[in-house]
Scaffold this motif. Structure first.
Motif, PDB file in Angstrom:
ATOM      1  N   TYR A  42       0.797  -1.231   0.000  1.00  7.70           N
ATOM      2  CA  TYR A  42       0.000   0.000   0.000  1.00  7.70           C
ATOM      3  C   TYR A  42       0.826   1.276   0.000  1.00  7.70           C
ATOM      4  O   TYR A  42       0.265   2.358  -0.202  1.00  7.70           O
ATOM      5  N   GLY A  43       2.139   1.190   0.228  1.00  7.74           N
ATOM      6  CA  GLY A  43       2.898   2.412   0.461  1.00  7.74           C
ATOM      7  C   GLY A  43       2.707   2.841   1.905  1.00  7.74           C
ATOM      8  O   GLY A  43       2.562   2.004   2.807  1.00  7.74           O
ATOM      9  N   GLY A  44       2.713   4.145   2.151  1.00  7.18           N
ATOM     10  CA  GLY A  44       2.557   4.633   3.518  1.00  7.18           C
ATOM     11  C   GLY A  44       1.204   4.259   4.108  1.00  7.18           C
ATOM     12  O   GLY A  44       0.182   4.302   3.421  1.00  7.18           O
ATOM     13  N   VAL A  45       1.213   3.901   5.393  1.00  8.36           N
ATOM     14  CA  VAL A  45      -0.019   3.510   6.093  1.00  8.36           C
ATOM     15  C   VAL A  45      -0.029   4.193   7.459  1.00  8.36           C
ATOM     16  O   VAL A  45       0.999   4.677   7.938  1.00  8.36           O
ATOM     17  N   ARG A  48      -2.747   8.693   6.776  1.00  7.19           N
ATOM     18  CA  ARG A  48      -1.615   7.842   6.431  1.00  7.19           C
ATOM     19  C   ARG A  48      -0.310   8.537   6.780  1.00  7.19           C
ATOM     20  O   ARG A  48      -0.139   9.724   6.523  1.00  7.19           O
ATOM     21  N   ASN A  49       0.614   7.795   7.346  1.00 11.18           N
ATOM     22  CA  ASN A  49       1.987   8.281   7.435  1.00 11.18           C
ATOM     23  C   ASN A  49       2.648   8.101   6.080  1.00 11.18           C
ATOM     24  O   ASN A  49       2.227   7.286   5.262  1.00 11.18           O
ATOM     25  N   SER A  50       3.694   8.858   5.837  1.00 12.95           N
ATOM     26  CA  SER A  50       4.398   8.722   4.565  1.00 12.95           C
ATOM     27  C   SER A  50       5.115   7.375   4.508  1.00 12.95           C
ATOM     28  O   SER A  50       5.372   6.729   5.535  1.00 12.95           O
ATOM     29  N   PHE A  51       5.464   6.971   3.293  1.00 18.65           N
ATOM     30  CA  PHE A  51       6.216   5.719   3.128  1.00 18.65           C
ATOM     31  C   PHE A  51       7.522   5.791   3.909  1.00 18.65           C
ATOM     32  O   PHE A  51       7.891   4.843   4.615  1.00 18.65           O
ATOM     33  N   ASP A  52       8.232   6.923   3.799  1.00 12.77           N
ATOM     34  CA  ASP A  52       9.505   7.041   4.511  1.00 12.77           C
ATOM     35  C   ASP A  52       9.305   6.998   6.018  1.00 12.77           C
ATOM     36  O   ASP A  52      10.139   6.431   6.748  1.00 12.77           O
ATOM     37  N   ASP A  53       8.210   7.589   6.521  1.00 11.65           N
ATOM     38  CA  ASP A  53       7.913   7.490   7.956  1.00 11.65           C
ATOM     39  C   ASP A  53       7.807   6.028   8.377  1.00 11.65           C
ATOM     40  O   ASP A  53       8.320   5.629   9.429  1.00 11.65           O
ATOM     41  N   CYS A  54       7.119   5.250   7.566  1.00 11.88           N
ATOM     42  CA  CYS A  54       6.901   3.844   7.903  1.00 11.88           C
ATOM     43  C   CYS A  54       8.206   3.062   7.873  1.00 11.88           C
ATOM     44  O   CYS A  54       8.463   2.212   8.745  1.00 11.88           O
ATOM     45  N   VAL A  55       9.034   3.318   6.864  1.00 13.96           N
ATOM     46  CA  VAL A  55      10.333   2.640   6.800  1.00 13.96           C
ATOM     47  C   VAL A  55      11.178   3.011   8.010  1.00 13.96           C
ATOM     48  O   VAL A  55      11.797   2.150   8.651  1.00 13.96           O
ATOM     49  N   ASN A  56      11.192   4.306   8.346  1.00 17.09           N
ATOM     50  CA  ASN A  56      11.973   4.738   9.501  1.00 17.09           C
ATOM     51  C   ASN A  56      11.479   4.087  10.784  1.00 17.09           C
ATOM     52  O   ASN A  56      12.276   3.749  11.673  1.00 17.09           O
ATOM     53  N   TYR A  57      10.169   3.892  10.889  1.00 14.01           N
ATOM     54  CA  TYR A  57       9.609   3.245  12.070  1.00 14.01           C
ATOM     55  C   TYR A  57      10.073   1.793  12.149  1.00 14.01           C
ATOM     56  O   TYR A  57      10.513   1.321  13.209  1.00 14.01           O
ATOM     57  N   ILE A  58      10.000   1.069  11.032  1.00 10.29           N
ATOM     58  CA  ILE A  58      10.432  -0.332  11.014  1.00 10.29           C
ATOM     59  C   ILE A  58      11.908  -0.431  11.374  1.00 10.29           C
ATOM     60  O   ILE A  58      12.319  -1.276  12.194  1.00 10.29           O
ATOM     61  N   VAL A  59      12.725   0.436  10.787  1.00 14.37           N
ATOM     62  CA  VAL A  59      14.162   0.422  11.051  1.00 14.37           C
ATOM     63  C   VAL A  59      14.441   0.743  12.516  1.00 14.37           C
ATOM     64  O   VAL A  59      15.252   0.071  13.178  1.00 14.37           O
ATOM     65  N   SER A  60      13.767   1.754  13.041  1.00 16.17           N
ATOM     66  CA  SER A  60      14.010   2.142  14.440  1.00 16.17           C
ATOM     67  C   SER A  60      13.568   1.049  15.408  1.00 16.17           C
ATOM     68  O   SER A  60      14.211   0.822  16.438  1.00 16.17           O
ATOM     69  N   GLU A  61      12.472   0.368  15.093  1.00 23.92           N
ATOM     70  CA  GLU A  61      12.033  -0.750  15.936  1.00 23.92           C
ATOM     71  C   GLU A  61      13.076  -1.868  15.925  1.00 23.92           C
ATOM     72  O   GLU A  61      13.398  -2.442  16.971  1.00 23.92           O
ATOM     73  N   CYS A  62      13.593  -2.196  14.746  1.00 22.15           N
ATOM     74  CA  CYS A  62      14.621  -3.239  14.667  1.00 22.15           C
ATOM     75  C   CYS A  62      15.866  -2.847  15.456  1.00 22.15           C
ATOM     76  O   CYS A  62      16.434  -3.663  16.193  1.00 22.15           O
TER      77      CYS A  62
END
Length: 565
Positions: free
Chosen positions: A160-163, A181-195
């Motif tokens: 879906y891209g950003g969610v 929706r958060n931006s796609f980059d927001d979501c990627v940054n969230y996944i990376v920061s969680e990891c």
């Protein structure tokens, strides 16, 4: 070993019913409450661990999951053998806000909600403080839960891209649910920061056999790397920001540097040995032979059950496999000198050994006879039964039943992350950042390692393993993409690769082909034929899934993806 189970499970905004194990049978299942599940007197965290195991059961799995078909039957690698299946909507533009048979939105947000319930309620469980092992176990569980939440978001952004990002919130009917929706980059940054945040608290590698399937430090590194590759790829990196590729390359290098994983000597064993050196994360399944009965050629009977042959690989996929020397079969077709040993009258001889472990073709050995996909053969009889549309069936993931008489239960875990994928992604990112290079740490090294394990002949420089020196970055990009196609076929990679590379509109809007074989006595003649199957891609709409209409209609702040009404 952890088993991923699916106990009856219901979640509402204000109440929860949970059933997981016989340990809870001291009261009627319909009476299990939050207080019972998150019991402060449960000093071992037993009930909480069952809840977490249920979330593990929501990890992605791929075998014949969409109306009996693999997702790869919605790419140029295969078509469904049956007519009018739901998977066809992905190749004719038929999925929409109202219809999507890969309804990942609802499934993953349900799983994210479970994760947030765990975050909210696990602190109520007073683990036995006098036992350090129990305390450490609790730390593991909390970190595993956060990883699972992150991978569910990864599955969402692929589609879906950003969610909307929920953080730790467990929303109720009293909350404002009109989330943007958060931006796609927001979501990627969230996944990376969680990891990044959980790596220190996850189980170390290598994991003991009894805990196999649980999340470890290297698995979190892998999810981080996969998310960064997605962010760096053309679909999500329109400006070709090399900084994004560099981040992806570095994250992939971190996975490689752990030294935990290596290529299995046998390509077949990757999918048949439950715990091996190559599979990083897999969906854990019970021993079965359902992959065989669903996908093997239709002329074979196991007991009273005929194999269903659901998946018909295309000629395009078969032709993508090089010769035993690693050279494209088109090298022979163009030169006329037959330097690689390819023979159009015997097209499956002298080929990359992965071909025979990925595709059933005419003459392959199975259940003590040869596969017959010539016209009128036992596996292509031309009767009213559902049979191959292309002259091929899927062989991958299956055990060696070439000389057996019946199927037996096998390990059929579905690979979510595996090391060959990481090596190919590293080669891709390195090529984008540094070019093909030369020497021991060049892109060539990683591709040749994959081909060497496949059984392709080494040959001699400058064409070692069929990979010539001196390639440009663009030429190497095409080699990498083809290598991903043949190495990772049917692993739910091609569908997403075509999208993240943003080449789906070029690949899809062409005819697909199969092989028609006629037999006269003992002589076979081969003729490539065009399939009369719609194979379309409407850009830019089909690069993303539509957000479900049920979500758009109740949330005015949720913006639909481009091209959908």
């Amino acid at each position: 070993m952890i088993n991923y189970k699916h106990p009856l499970f219901g979640l509402a905004f204000t109440a929860m019913v949970f059933t997981a194990c016989q340990k809870m049978e001291d009261r009627p299942l319909e009476k299990i409450t939050e207080e019972y599940l998150w019991d402060s007197k449960d000093s071992l965290g037993t009930n909480a661990s069952y809840f977490l195991n249920d979330i593990y059961g929501d990890l992605p799995t791929g075998y014949n999951r969409i109306d009996g078909n693999l997702l790869d039957a919605a790419t140029d690698d295969a078509v469904p053998s049956a007519d009018n299946t739901a998977i066809s909507r992905f190749t004719n533009g038929g999925y929409s806000p109202l219809v999507n048979d890969d309804n990942s939105w609802n499934a993953n947000y349900t799983s994210i909600r479970k994760c947030n319930l765990f975050v909210q309620n696990f602190p109520k469980v007073n683990l036995k403080k006098s036992d350090p092992a129990i305390f450490i176990q609790g730390q593991y569980w909390k970190a595993e839960n956060r990883f699972l939440r992150a991978i569910f978001y990864y599955e969402l952004i692929k589609r879906y891209g950003g969610v909307p990002l929920l953080g730790d919130r467990v929303l109720t009917a009293n909350d404002d649910l009109r989330l943007p929706r958060n931006s796609f980059d927001d979501c990627v940054n969230y996944i990376v920061s969680e990891c990044d945040a959980i790596i220190a608290d996850l189980r170390p590698d290598p994991i003991p056999a009894g805990e196999y399937g649980r999340i470890t430090k290297s698995i979190a590194l892998t999810l981080k790397a996969k998310a960064l590759v997605l962010a760096a790829s053309p679909l999500n990196n329109a400006g070709n920001d090399f900084g994004k590729w560099r981040k992806a390359k570095n994250a992939l290098a971190d996975v490689i540097r752990t030294g935990v994983y290596s290529l299995e000597p046998s390509f077949a064993n990757v999918f048949l040995v439950r715990k091996n050196n190559e599979v990083i994360l897999a969906y854990q399944r019970a021993l079965t032979f359902d992959v065989e009965t669903n996908n093997a050629p239709v002329g074979y009977v196991n007991g009273t059950t005929a194999s269903r042959g659901r998946t018909s690989p295309t000629q395009e996929l078969v032709d993508a496999f090089p010769t035993i020397k690693g050279l494209p079969i088109t090298s022979d077709l163009k030169s006329g000198a037959n330097p690689t040993g390819y023979d159009g009258n015997n097209p499956y001889a002298n080929r990359d050994p992965r071909l025979g472990l990925t595709v059933f073709y005419n003459g392959a050995r199975w259940l003590n006879r040869e596969v017959e996909t010539f016209n009128g053969g036992r596996d292509r009889p031309g009767t009213a039964i559902i049979e191959t549309k292309t002259g091929y069936y899927m062989r991958k993931f299956m055990a060696d039943f070439s000389n057996g008489t019946a199927y037996s239960n096998q390990t059929h875990n579905f690979p979510i992350f595996r090391y060959a994928d990481i090596l190919l992604l590293f080669a891709e990112a390195k090529n984008e950042v540094d070019g093909p290079g030369t020497g021991a740490d060049s892109v060539y090294t990683y591709l040749r390692a994959i081909r060497a394990r496949a059984g392709i002949q080494a040959g001699t420089a400058p064409n070692t393993y069929g990979l010539p020196n001196g390639l440009t970055a663009g030429q190497m990009r095409e080699f990498i993409r083809n290598e991903r196609r043949v190495e990772l076929a049917f692993e739910e990679q091609r569908f997403w690769d075509l999208r993240r590379w943003k080449i789906a509109e070029q690949v899809y809007n062409k005819s697909l082909h199969g092989m028609r074989i006629n037999r006269s006595g003992t002589t076979l003649s081969y003729q490539i034929e065009t399939l009369s199957i719609p194979f379309q891609f409407f850009a830019p709409r089909m690069y993303r899934y539509a957000i479900p209409f049920s979500e758009i209609s109740k949330n005015i702040n949720l913006v639909q993806n481009e091209g959908y009404q």
